[in-house]
Design a protein around this motif. Structure first.
Motif, PDB file in Angstrom:
ATOM      1  N   UNK A  19     -17.596 -27.244  15.281  1.00  0.00           N
ATOM      2  CA  UNK A  19     -18.012 -26.085  16.006  1.00  0.00           C
ATOM      3  C   UNK A  19     -18.188 -24.998  14.800  1.00  0.00           C
ATOM      4  N   UNK A  20     -19.488 -24.201  15.130  1.00  0.00           N
ATOM      5  CA  UNK A  20     -19.876 -23.006  14.472  1.00  0.00           C
ATOM      6  C   UNK A  20     -19.926 -21.913  15.156  1.00  0.00           C
ATOM      7  N   UNK A  21     -19.252 -20.795  14.620  1.00  0.00           N
ATOM      8  CA  UNK A  21     -19.279 -19.438  15.287  1.00  0.00           C
ATOM      9  C   UNK A  21     -20.003 -18.588  14.395  1.00  0.00           C
ATOM     10  N   UNK A  22     -21.046 -17.941  15.002  1.00  0.00           N
ATOM     11  CA  UNK A  22     -21.571 -16.808  13.981  1.00  0.00           C
ATOM     12  C   UNK A  22     -21.272 -15.494  14.710  1.00  0.00           C
ATOM     13  N   UNK A  23     -20.497 -14.852  14.166  1.00  0.00           N
ATOM     14  CA  UNK A  23     -20.232 -13.711  14.973  1.00  0.00           C
ATOM     15  C   UNK A  23     -20.719 -12.442  14.412  1.00  0.00           C
ATOM     16  N   UNK A  24     -20.743 -11.357  15.148  1.00  0.00           N
ATOM     17  CA  UNK A  24     -21.139 -10.051  14.578  1.00  0.00           C
ATOM     18  C   UNK A  24     -20.144  -9.720  13.450  1.00  0.00           C
TER      19      UNK A  24
ATOM     20  N   UNK B  84     -23.060 -14.911  17.873  1.00  0.00           N
ATOM     21  CA  UNK B  84     -22.255 -13.675  18.358  1.00  0.00           C
ATOM     22  C   UNK B  84     -21.742 -13.664  19.773  1.00  0.00           C
ATOM     23  N   UNK B  85     -21.108 -14.667  19.994  1.00  0.00           N
ATOM     24  CA  UNK B  85     -20.084 -14.781  21.202  1.00  0.00           C
ATOM     25  C   UNK B  85     -19.238 -13.853  21.404  1.00  0.00           C
ATOM     26  N   UNK B  86     -18.544 -13.235  22.412  1.00  0.00           N
ATOM     27  CA  UNK B  86     -17.540 -12.422  22.516  1.00  0.00           C
ATOM     28  C   UNK B  86     -16.352 -13.217  21.972  1.00  0.00           C
ATOM     29  N   UNK B  87     -15.603 -12.390  21.301  1.00  0.00           N
ATOM     30  CA  UNK B  87     -14.214 -12.985  20.928  1.00  0.00           C
ATOM     31  C   UNK B  87     -13.269 -13.610  21.996  1.00  0.00           C
ATOM     32  N   UNK B  88     -13.462 -13.168  23.228  1.00  0.00           N
ATOM     33  CA  UNK B  88     -12.775 -13.829  24.123  1.00  0.00           C
ATOM     34  C   UNK B  88     -13.183 -15.333  24.777  1.00  0.00           C
TER      35      UNK B  88
ATOM     36  N   UNK C 259     -11.170 -15.675  16.914  1.00  0.00           N
ATOM     37  CA  UNK C 259     -10.111 -15.776  17.845  1.00  0.00           C
ATOM     38  C   UNK C 259      -9.926 -17.209  18.314  1.00  0.00           C
ATOM     39  N   UNK C 260      -9.403 -18.016  17.149  1.00  0.00           N
ATOM     40  CA  UNK C 260      -9.082 -19.513  17.652  1.00  0.00           C
ATOM     41  C   UNK C 260      -7.758 -19.899  17.185  1.00  0.00           C
ATOM     42  N   UNK C 261      -7.130 -21.026  17.827  1.00  0.00           N
ATOM     43  CA  UNK C 261      -5.832 -21.240  17.535  1.00  0.00           C
ATOM     44  C   UNK C 261      -5.988 -22.313  16.001  1.00  0.00           C
ATOM     45  N   UNK C 262      -7.000 -22.923  15.841  1.00  0.00           N
ATOM     46  CA  UNK C 262      -7.063 -23.619  14.639  1.00  0.00           C
ATOM     47  C   UNK C 262      -7.709 -22.986  13.485  1.00  0.00           C
ATOM     48  N   UNK C 263      -7.622 -23.653  12.624  1.00  0.00           N
ATOM     49  CA  UNK C 263      -8.300 -23.192  11.380  1.00  0.00           C
ATOM     50  C   UNK C 263      -9.663 -23.238  10.799  1.00  0.00           C
ATOM     51  N   UNK C 264     -10.772 -22.282  10.931  1.00  0.00           N
ATOM     52  CA  UNK C 264     -11.775 -22.289  10.938  1.00  0.00           C
ATOM     53  C   UNK C 264     -12.282 -21.706   9.262  1.00  0.00           C
ATOM     54  N   UNK C 265     -13.015 -22.462   8.653  1.00  0.00           N
ATOM     55  CA  UNK C 265     -13.732 -22.239   7.490  1.00  0.00           C
ATOM     56  C   UNK C 265     -14.768 -21.226   7.292  1.00  0.00           C
ATOM     57  N   UNK C 266     -14.542 -20.255   6.611  1.00  0.00           N
ATOM     58  CA  UNK C 266     -15.412 -19.192   6.475  1.00  0.00           C
ATOM     59  C   UNK C 266     -16.808 -19.945   5.448  1.00  0.00           C
ATOM     60  N   UNK C 267     -17.829 -20.098   6.015  1.00  0.00           N
ATOM     61  CA  UNK C 267     -19.098 -20.682   5.324  1.00  0.00           C
ATOM     62  C   UNK C 267     -20.099 -19.624   4.713  1.00  0.00           C
ATOM     63  N   UNK C 268     -20.217 -19.454   3.653  1.00  0.00           N
ATOM     64  CA  UNK C 268     -21.323 -18.819   2.676  1.00  0.00           C
ATOM     65  C   UNK C 268     -22.547 -19.668   2.629  1.00  0.00           C
ATOM     66  N   UNK C 269     -23.553 -19.607   3.284  1.00  0.00           N
ATOM     67  CA  UNK C 269     -24.718 -20.705   2.945  1.00  0.00           C
ATOM     68  C   UNK C 269     -26.077 -19.719   2.662  1.00  0.00           C
ATOM     69  N   UNK C 270     -26.124 -19.453   1.509  1.00  0.00           N
ATOM     70  CA  UNK C 270     -27.259 -18.645   1.058  1.00  0.00           C
ATOM     71  C   UNK C 270     -26.939 -17.245   1.592  1.00  0.00           C
ATOM     72  N   UNK C 271     -27.763 -16.693   2.762  1.00  0.00           N
ATOM     73  CA  UNK C 271     -27.544 -15.292   3.237  1.00  0.00           C
ATOM     74  C   UNK C 271     -26.615 -15.493   4.369  1.00  0.00           C
ATOM     75  N   UNK C 272     -26.485 -16.587   4.867  1.00  0.00           N
ATOM     76  CA  UNK C 272     -25.847 -16.831   6.289  1.00  0.00           C
ATOM     77  C   UNK C 272     -24.445 -17.197   5.971  1.00  0.00           C
ATOM     78  N   UNK C 273     -23.664 -16.367   6.837  1.00  0.00           N
ATOM     79  CA  UNK C 273     -22.239 -16.500   6.927  1.00  0.00           C
ATOM     80  C   UNK C 273     -21.735 -16.660   8.372  1.00  0.00           C
ATOM     81  N   UNK C 274     -20.851 -17.727   8.579  1.00  0.00           N
ATOM     82  CA  UNK C 274     -20.481 -17.927   9.565  1.00  0.00           C
ATOM     83  C   UNK C 274     -19.123 -18.903   9.695  1.00  0.00           C
ATOM     84  N   UNK C 275     -18.574 -19.229  10.661  1.00  0.00           N
ATOM     85  CA  UNK C 275     -17.240 -19.836  10.644  1.00  0.00           C
ATOM     86  C   UNK C 275     -17.351 -21.278  11.028  1.00  0.00           C
TER      87      UNK C 275
END
Length: 129
Positions: A97-102, A77-81, A108-124
């Motif tokens: 790098x893994x970002x678990x946003x709200x 849950x890091x702030x987007x900035x 808010x990144x310049x590079x491509x981040x993959x959306x990962x759905x692992x069981x009930x966890x969702x993160x980039x």
């Protein structure tokens, strides 16, 4: 909710020499579980450390020694900035790098981040290796 997220990290980063959580704050369930299950150096950082097990560091002006040899840098849950700074440190160090946003936040990144759905966890996730 944190069980699946933690399980993903354990399954994929058990061979890392170091894992760093940025912005540990008061939520330390993930880092504590990782410490229980991995023989890896688990580092927690925050701009305002909540207790003495959290290292003072500002990701906007990071002490790169903290991140040296990390296989993974993650933030919950890091702030987007802060996303570009997380990306920059991961790129410099070669760590994944893994970002678990709200759920309502975007990435808010310049590079491509993959959306990962692992069981009930969702993160980039992205890799700079």
């Amino acid at each position: 909710m944190w069980t699946d997220f933690t399980e993903y990290i354990i399954k994929n980063y058990s061979q890392s020499s170091r894992i760093v959580e940025v912005g540990a704050g008061h939520l330390q369930q993930v880092a504590c579980k990782l410490k229980e299950h991995l023989k890896v150096d688990i580092i927690m950082t925050d701009i305002k450390p909540y207790h003495d097990k959290i290292i003072l560091d500002d990701i906007r002006q990071p002490n790169l020694k903290i991140y040296k040899d990390a296989g993974l840098i993650y933030s919950i849950r890091p702030p987007e900035e802060l996303h570009p700074y997380l990306e920059k440190v991961s790129r410099i160090t070669g760590a994944d790098l893994i970002i678990k946003p709200l759920s309502t936040d975007s990435i808010n990144t310049t590079g491509k981040m993959d959306l990962i759905n692992y069981k009930k966890a969702v993160f980039y996730k992205t890799s700079f290796k």
